[in-house]
Design an enzyme around this catalytic site. Structure first.
Site, mmCIF file in Angstrom:
data_model
loop_
_atom_site.group_PDB
_atom_site.id
_atom_site.type_symbol
_atom_site.label_atom_id
_atom_site.label_comp_id
_atom_site.label_asym_id
_atom_site.label_seq_id
_atom_site.Cartn_x
_atom_site.Cartn_y
_atom_site.Cartn_z
ATOM 1 N N VAL A 1 0.835 -1.208 0.000
ATOM 2 C CA VAL A 1 0.000 0.000 0.000
ATOM 3 C C VAL A 1 0.872 1.261 0.000
ATOM 4 C CG1 VAL A 1 -1.728 1.313 1.294
ATOM 5 C CG2 VAL A 1 -1.944 -1.169 1.094
ATOM 6 N N GLU A 2 1.971 1.225 0.740
ATOM 7 C CA GLU A 2 2.828 2.405 0.851
ATOM 8 C C GLU A 2 3.528 2.752 -0.456
ATOM 9 O OE1 GLU A 2 3.307 4.589 3.129
ATOM 10 O OE2 GLU A 2 2.444 3.726 4.946
ATOM 11 N N SER A 3 4.143 1.754 -1.102
ATOM 12 C CA SER A 3 5.016 2.061 -2.238
ATOM 13 C C SER A 3 4.821 1.175 -3.454
ATOM 14 C CB SER A 3 6.483 1.937 -1.795
ATOM 15 O OG SER A 3 6.789 0.586 -1.471
ATOM 16 N N TYR B 1 -6.401 3.983 4.011
ATOM 17 C CA TYR B 1 -5.122 3.287 4.195
ATOM 18 C C TYR B 1 -5.296 2.074 5.108
ATOM 19 C CZ TYR B 1 -0.359 2.471 5.874
ATOM 20 O OH TYR B 1 0.834 1.891 6.215
#
Length: 227
Positions: free
Chosen positions: A128-130, A215
């Site tokens: 999800v972050e990168s 998120y």
């Protein structure tokens, strides 16, 4: 355990063996630009047999070495390090994509085990972050696989946020601290990882920020998906 990189068929499963899953570091440095000397007047063209083969646009020579602990290092610039051997020609972007989640998964397993976090949760956070992009930078300045902010990097002692090994170790260690802070509540730890613990404390739970709520939802959905 063994690590097999199938790039251009240059590595076999027996090439690298270690007691634990080996790490993989891809060190992509800016190429050194060198001015080419002008040919001497009336210089004869070199014989066909010694002319270099055509190189595709954007491709670079990649060199490889294996560390004592089984870490595989790939770089486009060995900078005189005699331990590196020529590995093949690839575009840096293609090489990073081929390394992709497999190399990241080994890092996640290593540091999740060290800090007592489920590696599947770490992988969900990284996704999800990168999206497994070690060079990712957010508009807010968060960097690397686990999108560490500059202040968090300094606090954790992470010197190079674009080094996958440093980034994942620091990110997992920080997430572990959020789990400890919120009594093991994964939802609150994720919210704090995204929006900061000050906001979680201020609102007494997941902050009313659409980005943070999305998120938490995305990471938990990935975490719950069977492999």
């Amino acid at each position: 355990m063994s690590l097999a990189l199938t790039l251009s068929g240059a590595v076999t499963p027996d090439d690298v063996r270690a007691e634990e899953p080996p790490k993989l570091r891809v060190v992509v440095r800016p190429p050194i630009r060198k001015s080419r000397p002008k040919p001497a007047p009336h210089a004869a063209a070199p014989p066909r047999s010694v002319q270099a083969a055509p190189v595709a646009e954007g491709e670079v020579a990649i060199y490889r070495r294996v560390g004592e602990d089984g870490t595989v290092f790939l770089t486009n610039r060995p900078d005189g390090d005699a331990r590196y051997r020529f590995f093949g020609r690839f575009s840096a972007g293609r090489l990073m994509r081929l390394v992709g989640p497999d190399g990241v998964a080994r890092l996640a397993e290593r540091y999740a085990g060290r800090h007592g976090v489920d590696p599947r949760l770490v992988m969900a956070i990284i996704k999800v972050e990168s999206g497994f992009d070690a060079k990712a930078v957010s508009p807010a300045g968060a960097s690397g696989l686990m999108q560490l902010m500059p202040g968090t990097q300094r606090h954790l002692g992470v010197r190079d946020a674009f080094d996958p090994d440093e980034n994942v170790e620091g990110g997992v260690r920080y997430f572990r601290s959020m789990l400890d802070r919120y009594g093991g509540d994964v939802r609150l730890a994720l919210a704090a990882y995204n929006a900061g613990p000050a906001n979680v404390d201020k609102y007494g739970g997941i902050p009313p920020f659409e980005e943070t709520r999305n998120y938490v939802r995305k990471v938990l959905a990935l975490y719950a998906t069977p492999r």
